[in-house]
Structure formats: C-alpha cells, structure tokens
Design an enzyme around this catalytic site. Structure first.
Site, PDB file in Angstrom:
ATOM      1  N   ASP A   1      -8.093  11.753 -14.038  1.00 53.48           N
ATOM      2  CA  ASP A   1      -7.076  11.195 -14.480  1.00 53.48           C
ATOM      3  C   ASP A   1      -6.847  11.650 -15.833  1.00 53.48           C
ATOM      4  O   ASP A   1      -5.829  10.993 -16.479  1.00 53.48           O
ATOM      5  CB  ASP A   1      -7.545   9.918 -14.478  1.00 53.48           C
ATOM      6  CG  ASP A   1      -7.335   9.218 -12.999  1.00 53.48           C
ATOM      7  OD1 ASP A   1      -7.859   8.144 -12.756  1.00 53.48           O
ATOM      8  OD2 ASP A   1      -6.962  10.053 -12.122  1.00 53.48           O
TER       9      ASP A   1
ATOM     10  N   LYS B   1      -7.736  -0.794 -15.374  1.00 57.56           N
ATOM     11  CA  LYS B   1      -7.168  -1.288 -14.138  1.00 57.56           C
ATOM     12  C   LYS B   1      -7.990  -0.860 -13.006  1.00 57.56           C
ATOM     13  O   LYS B   1      -8.113  -1.564 -11.937  1.00 57.56           O
ATOM     14  CB  LYS B   1      -5.771  -0.138 -14.158  1.00 57.56           C
ATOM     15  CG  LYS B   1      -5.195  -0.154 -12.763  1.00 57.56           C
ATOM     16  CD  LYS B   1      -3.951   0.917 -12.835  1.00 57.56           C
ATOM     17  CE  LYS B   1      -4.317   2.178 -12.606  1.00 57.56           C
ATOM     18  NZ  LYS B   1      -4.364   2.551 -11.151  1.00 57.56           N
ATOM     19  N   ASN B   2      -8.594   0.313 -12.931  1.00 51.97           N
ATOM     20  CA  ASN B   2      -9.200   0.705 -11.770  1.00 51.97           C
ATOM     21  C   ASN B   2     -10.763   0.003 -11.551  1.00 51.97           C
ATOM     22  O   ASN B   2     -11.414   0.378 -10.649  1.00 51.97           O
ATOM     23  CB  ASN B   2      -9.606   2.277 -11.582  1.00 51.97           C
ATOM     24  CG  ASN B   2      -8.009   3.088 -11.369  1.00 51.97           C
ATOM     25  OD1 ASN B   2      -7.221   2.303 -11.108  1.00 51.97           O
ATOM     26  ND2 ASN B   2      -8.230   4.320 -11.785  1.00 51.97           N
TER      27      ASN B   2
ATOM     28  N   ARG C   1      -4.035  11.930   0.369  1.00 48.64           N
ATOM     29  CA  ARG C   1      -4.755  10.938  -0.004  1.00 48.64           C
ATOM     30  C   ARG C   1      -5.108   9.854   1.287  1.00 48.64           C
ATOM     31  O   ARG C   1      -4.986   8.724   1.387  1.00 48.64           O
ATOM     32  CB  ARG C   1      -4.271  10.035  -1.202  1.00 48.64           C
ATOM     33  CG  ARG C   1      -3.998  10.687  -2.412  1.00 48.64           C
ATOM     34  CD  ARG C   1      -3.315  10.016  -3.612  1.00 48.64           C
ATOM     35  NE  ARG C   1      -4.563   9.122  -4.307  1.00 48.64           N
ATOM     36  CZ  ARG C   1      -4.400   8.263  -4.903  1.00 48.64           C
ATOM     37  NH1 ARG C   1      -3.139   8.100  -5.674  1.00 48.64           N
ATOM     38  NH2 ARG C   1      -5.508   7.484  -5.729  1.00 48.64           N
TER      39      ARG C   1
ATOM     40  N   CYS D   1       1.160  10.133  -1.885  1.00 46.87           N
ATOM     41  CA  CYS D   1       1.751   9.874  -3.230  1.00 46.87           C
ATOM     42  C   CYS D   1       2.274  11.252  -3.917  1.00 46.87           C
ATOM     43  O   CYS D   1       1.761  12.404  -3.380  1.00 46.87           O
ATOM     44  CB  CYS D   1       1.170   9.080  -4.161  1.00 46.87           C
ATOM     45  SG  CYS D   1      -0.317   9.792  -4.907  1.00 46.87           S
TER      46      CYS D   1
ATOM     47  N   ARG E   1       2.196   0.833 -14.718  1.00 43.84           N
ATOM     48  CA  ARG E   1       1.361   0.563 -13.670  1.00 43.84           C
ATOM     49  C   ARG E   1       0.013   0.471 -14.214  1.00 43.84           C
ATOM     50  O   ARG E   1      -0.697  -0.253 -13.718  1.00 43.84           O
ATOM     51  CB  ARG E   1       1.294   1.660 -12.966  1.00 43.84           C
ATOM     52  CG  ARG E   1       2.953   1.818 -11.929  1.00 43.84           C
ATOM     53  CD  ARG E   1       2.678   2.737 -10.514  1.00 43.84           C
ATOM     54  NE  ARG E   1       1.520   2.151  -9.973  1.00 43.84           N
ATOM     55  CZ  ARG E   1       1.277   2.978  -8.808  1.00 43.84           C
ATOM     56  NH1 ARG E   1       1.953   3.812  -8.155  1.00 43.84           N
ATOM     57  NH2 ARG E   1       0.210   2.482  -8.085  1.00 43.84           N
TER      58      ARG E   1
HETATM   59  C1  EPZ Z   1      -9.232   6.624  -7.486  1.00 42.74           C
HETATM   60  O1  EPZ Z   1      -8.262   6.903  -6.477  1.00 42.74           O
HETATM   61  C2  EPZ Z   1      -8.502   6.193  -8.701  1.00 42.74           C
HETATM   62  N1  EPZ Z   1      -7.777   4.810  -8.131  1.00 42.74           N
HETATM   63  C3  EPZ Z   1      -7.558   7.268  -9.102  1.00 42.74           C
HETATM   64  O2  EPZ Z   1      -6.801   6.723 -10.201  1.00 42.74           O
HETATM   65  C4  EPZ Z   1      -8.466   8.308  -9.245  1.00 42.74           C
HETATM   66  O3  EPZ Z   1      -7.442   9.497  -9.652  1.00 42.74           O
HETATM   67  C5  EPZ Z   1      -9.280   8.842  -8.202  1.00 42.74           C
HETATM   68  O4  EPZ Z   1     -10.173   7.793  -7.790  1.00 42.74           O
HETATM   69  C6  EPZ Z   1     -10.199   9.943  -8.535  1.00 42.74           C
HETATM   70  O5  EPZ Z   1     -10.928   9.697  -9.525  1.00 42.74           O
HETATM   71  C7  EPZ Z   1      -8.371   3.635  -8.143  1.00 42.74           C
HETATM   72  O6  EPZ Z   1      -9.364   3.623  -8.473  1.00 42.74           O
HETATM   73  C8  EPZ Z   1      -7.408   2.656  -7.823  1.00 42.74           C
HETATM   74  P1  EPZ Z   1     -10.689   9.009  -3.952  1.00 42.74           P
HETATM   75  P2  EPZ Z   1      -8.891   7.128  -4.883  1.00 42.74           P
HETATM   76  O7  EPZ Z   1     -10.975   8.379  -2.862  1.00 42.74           O
HETATM   77  O8  EPZ Z   1     -10.160   6.262  -4.538  1.00 42.74           O
HETATM   78  C9  EPZ Z   1     -10.171  12.314  -0.832  1.00 42.74           C
HETATM   79  C10 EPZ Z   1      -4.927   6.498 -11.377  1.00 42.74           C
HETATM   80  O9  EPZ Z   1      -4.306   7.387 -12.233  1.00 42.74           O
HETATM   81  N2  EPZ Z   1     -10.283  11.387   0.140  1.00 42.74           N
HETATM   82  O10 EPZ Z   1     -11.846   9.153  -5.009  1.00 42.74           O
HETATM   83  O11 EPZ Z   1      -7.857   7.068  -3.940  1.00 42.74           O
HETATM   84  C11 EPZ Z   1      -8.926  12.103  -1.555  1.00 42.74           C
HETATM   85  O12 EPZ Z   1      -7.801  12.921  -0.992  1.00 42.74           O
HETATM   86  C12 EPZ Z   1      -5.263   6.763 -10.058  1.00 42.74           C
HETATM   87  O13 EPZ Z   1      -5.505   5.330 -11.779  1.00 42.74           O
HETATM   88  C13 EPZ Z   1     -10.381  11.699   1.308  1.00 42.74           C
HETATM   89  O14 EPZ Z   1     -10.013  12.804   1.900  1.00 42.74           O
HETATM   90  O15 EPZ Z   1      -9.339   8.707  -4.951  1.00 42.74           O
HETATM   91  C14 EPZ Z   1      -8.914  13.109  -2.885  1.00 42.74           C
HETATM   92  O16 EPZ Z   1      -8.859  14.279  -2.708  1.00 42.74           O
HETATM   93  C15 EPZ Z   1      -4.550   7.868  -9.443  1.00 42.74           C
HETATM   94  N3  EPZ Z   1     -10.643  10.698   2.412  1.00 42.74           N
HETATM   95  C16 EPZ Z   1     -10.532  13.039  -3.057  1.00 42.74           C
HETATM   96  O17 EPZ Z   1     -11.002  12.601  -1.751  1.00 42.74           O
HETATM   97  C17 EPZ Z   1     -11.046   9.427   1.904  1.00 42.74           C
HETATM   98  O18 EPZ Z   1     -11.001   8.580   2.993  1.00 42.74           O
HETATM   99  C18 EPZ Z   1     -10.912  11.857  -4.259  1.00 42.74           C
HETATM  100  O19 EPZ Z   1     -10.140  10.496  -3.937  1.00 42.74           O
HETATM  101  C19 EPZ Z   1     -10.982   9.323   0.740  1.00 42.74           C
HETATM  102  C20 EPZ Z   1     -10.592  10.136  -0.377  1.00 42.74           C
END
Ligand code: EPZ
Length: 417
Positions: free
Chosen positions: A305, A22-23, A122, A117, A397
C-alpha cells in the site's frame, strides 16, 4: 466528482496527526456482528469505506452512531437479513468481512462475491476454504457466496498465502467455534493484531496474533468492549514519504514507529533523516535522494500500500531503481499517469524500472485506486505548475481530510467540486 488542484513545487513542513487505521477499523466494525452487546470504538476514521460498512451493518441489524470520537455499535431491532447485497459489496470489497462473523453468530450468510478491482482479481478462495475447514457448507451461485453451519467446529487450517482479510474473516469465525482452531501461514499485519486485541477484550481466547500461527479456543459468546483503533500506518507513511519527496521536514504524531519500520528503514537508505521525537516520527531531507530497489511483501515486509508513493519518490532519486510488486498482479496503474508528468519509468510485468531525477510538470491526471490517487497527489506536490487530480472519491475512501492535512503542512492544494 471532486478534484484536487495542486500547485508545486513546494516543501512540506510541520506536524500532522495520524488518523485511525481504515484497515483496522473495517474488521473492528464487522466484529460488532459477533455479539448482541454494544461495542465502543474510538479513533474510527471518518472515511467513505467506513460509512459504506456502517450502511451494510444497518442492513444486517446493527445500528451505529458517532458519539464524539467514539463510534457506538449495537443491535437495532430484529436482524433484517443475513445478506450483503451486490450494490453495497461492489463499492467496497472489504464487505466480505461480514461473512465470518455472520456465519459464526447466525449460522448463515449470503454475500455478493466481491468483483476484482483496479489492482487485481483478488479472489476470496482462502476465506472460503478456511470457513469450510471450520465445518461451513459453501455454495457459489448467481454471483453470491452462501455459507451455513449449525455450529462451527475448531480445526487446523493453513492459508495458501498470507491474506489480511482472509485471516481476519476466519479468525472472527473461529472465536465462536466449538473447540480449538489452529490457523497457519496467517497474515501478520498490525491490523490483524488490533482485531485480535479487540476480540480478546470481547472475551475471545486468542494466542499468537501477529505471528504465522494463531491458536483460538472457541467460546460460547462474546460481550461488549471499548477499543481504540490503531493509527493508520499507510496514511502516516504517505505523509512521511511526501516529506522526503519534497525535501521538507514533517513530524507525524500518533503513529507507532514499529508499524512503519519497513518504510523508515528504506527512507534512511534513500538519504532522508529519520528520528523519533517526543512528539512523533520526524522525516526530513536536505541532501540528494539516493535510488534504492524495493520489493513489496506481506508484513513485516515493505507494504504494497506504500509502493505507489515510493515510486514517485524514486522518480526524483539520482539514478536508477527497480520496484518489484509481489502482492498484487496489477498495481502499477499509477505509472502511466506519472509518465505523462515526465517520469521516466519502464514497466515489465511485476517490475518497474525508474530513472531519476526526472523533473515532473503539472498535468491533468486520473486516479484508478486509493493508493494510486495518493501517489498522484504527491507527484503534484513536486511537479512544476498546476496538477489536477480527478476522481478524488478514491482518496476519500481511505484518507481523512487529506487536503486539510496537506494545507497545514504548507502545500498549495484545494478541493474543487
Ligand atoms: C488487504 O486487502 C487490505 N485491505 C489492502 O489494502 C492491502 O493492499 C492488502 O491487504 C495487502 O496488504 C483491507 O485490509 C480492507 P490479501 P486483502 O487478501 O485482504 C491473494 C487499501 O489500499 N488472495 O492480503 O484483500 C490476493 O489476490 C487496500 O487500503 C488470494 O489469492 O488482501 C493478493 O494477491 C488495497 N485468495 C494476495 O493474496 C484469497 O482468498 C494478498 O491479498 C485472498 C487473497
């Protein structure tokens, strides 16, 4: 509202086929905005998030149709809007992935800010900082983010922390920018590598995806491509963890062992037998489960995850273990529900302390997010008696036909509407 009725305990045995990730599919669909030629994506999982993004792309002027196992995406008439409306984005934060491609291709985009969420705030500040570095003007108002730029210009940008969709968004903008872009402190997940592979087959010039630093030479346009989405390491890892949890014997077909290395190494430490056969990755467990501490971190660390699934496993291990969740600030929502089933867990900010083995008994439980719901299903497989997992829409999802795959492995689970 669908529910799962599960009767346990029983052992999972047999073979399960990994679906497409999915991702990896979500950014791949967003990449269709970067070209006016058709895109052919194979192994896109039939899950709710994909259907949501297809609706959003339709709204943005890209039509899609499933042709056998291939999803075909192509411009459908005049692009209606460059706007991703609130009612679509609020159901799926990954809609933010249209920001980079729309900006690169049309010079403008207006996307509703994805709310927080269950697992955390996030923010997308790094997405926006990266687009600004490429020359975009960014405005935040009325809960929307608006970005615009005549033509993006390549530059050097360092992410404050590795962000998966942040890296993907800025990468998709940089491929059409004028000149060279160097992105530092990038996310190294396999899904980022798969997107770079797709973009390259569309004509982009990208070096270093999968490492901390990615270098992009901007090009004037991107063309058509055929691409097979990588296997879903989180879905597959969920079933392999269930094999160790239930004392079963499962072979996962179609997944890449390298992408699952952090989990497989941990399961060996927990006393499971892990091997690679011609068919796929085999996990079996006959002896006692050994408790092992866990720390989640960005790839190549242990994926956040799979943290909830690992927590269920530790409730059955013989001794104490600690889980430290370093990626999201609120990703232990599944713990209170596990405690209601009899698990012995103490939560202290980003630490969970688990004592096992704690016999679980079936209960009515509720899911709060995609992976928490998977964890409750796994708990139902080992709990004594019937477990009813509500709000299965979270599962739908990201898990393709989960009850069918579990039934094929011998689980007593049925979906009740
Ligand atoms: C991706 O989310 C995945 N979703 C998530 O999977 C996964 O848990 C996550 O990466 C971590 O591996 C998709 O790929 C669609 P991040 P993403 O930006 O990109 C902080 C699932 O279950 N951050 O890597 O949103 C953030 O708050 C989902 O399939 C900022 O502060 O995660 C987090 O603490 C859930 N500012 C950390 O970085 C930003 O601009 C990592 O988040 C971006 C992120």
């Amino acid at each position: 509202m669908d529910r799962f009725h599960i009767v346990g305990p029983n052992r999972l045995k047999g073979t399960v086929q990994a679906s497409g990730a999915k991702n990896a599919a979500l950014p791949a669909l967003a990449a269709s905005l970067l070209t006016d030629e058709p895109l052919y994506l194979d192994r896109v999982p039939q899950v709710r998030d994909i259907r949501t993004l297809r609706r959003l792309l339709e709204h943005l002027g890209v039509g899609s149709k499933q042709n056998g196992s291939v999803l075909e995406l192509a411009p459908a008439g005049e692009a209606s809007l460059d706007e991703a409306p609130y009612d679509l984005v609020k159901t799926m934060r990954a809609s933010v992935l249209v920001l980079g491609p729309l900006l690169a291709r049309r010079g403008h985009a207006r996307v509703s800010l994805p709310g927080g969420c269950a697992i955390g705030v996030r923010p997308i500040d790094q997405h926006l900082a990266g687009l600004e570095a490429l020359g975009a003007k960014v405005r935040l108002e009325h809960g929307y983010v608006e970005v615009q730029s005549r033509r993006l210009t390549g530059s050097r940008f360092r992410f404050a922390m590795p962000t998966v969709t942040g890296t993907e968004n800025v990468l998709m903008a940089a491929v059409l920018a004028q000149g060279t872009t160097i992105l530092e402190n990038c996310a190294r997940e396999p899904e980022v590598v798969d997107l770079a592979r797709l973009l390259s087959s569309m004509g982009a010039q990208i070096e270093g995806a999968g490492n901390e630093t990615i270098e992009i030479q901007g090009v004037d346009r991107l063309g058509s491509a055929r691409h097979t989405i990588i296997a879903d390491r989180i879905e597959g890892g969920t079933y392999l963890t269930a094999a160790a949890l239930t004392g079963g014997d499962v072979v996962l077909e179609g997944a890449n062992p390298a992408d699952l290395a952090p989990l497989l190494e941990k399961l060996v430490e927990n006393g499971a037998e892990v091997s690679e056969t011609a068919q796929g990755i085999r996990v079996a467990r006959t002896g006692a489960l050994k408790p092992r501490d866990l720390l989640t971190s960005p790839h190549p660390g242990f994926p956040t995850d799979l943290q909830a699934q690992y927590m269920v496993l530790m409730t059955q291990a013989e001794g104490k273990s600690t889980i430290c969740e370093t990626v999201f600030e609120n990703r232990f929502q599944h713990a209170p529900e596990l405690m209601r089933m009899g698990a012995d867990i103490q939560i202290d900010t980003s630490y969970a302390r688990i004592s096992g083995p704690a016999p679980l008994s079936g209960a009515h439980v509720m899911a709060t997010d995609l992976r928490a719901s998977a964890c409750l299903v796994l708990a139902g497989l080992v709990a004594q008696g019937e477990t009813v997992v509500q709000r299965i829409y979270h599962l739908d999802r990201g898990y393709e036909g989960m009850e069918l795959k579990l039934q094929a492995l011998g689980a007593r689970v049925e979906r009740v509407s």
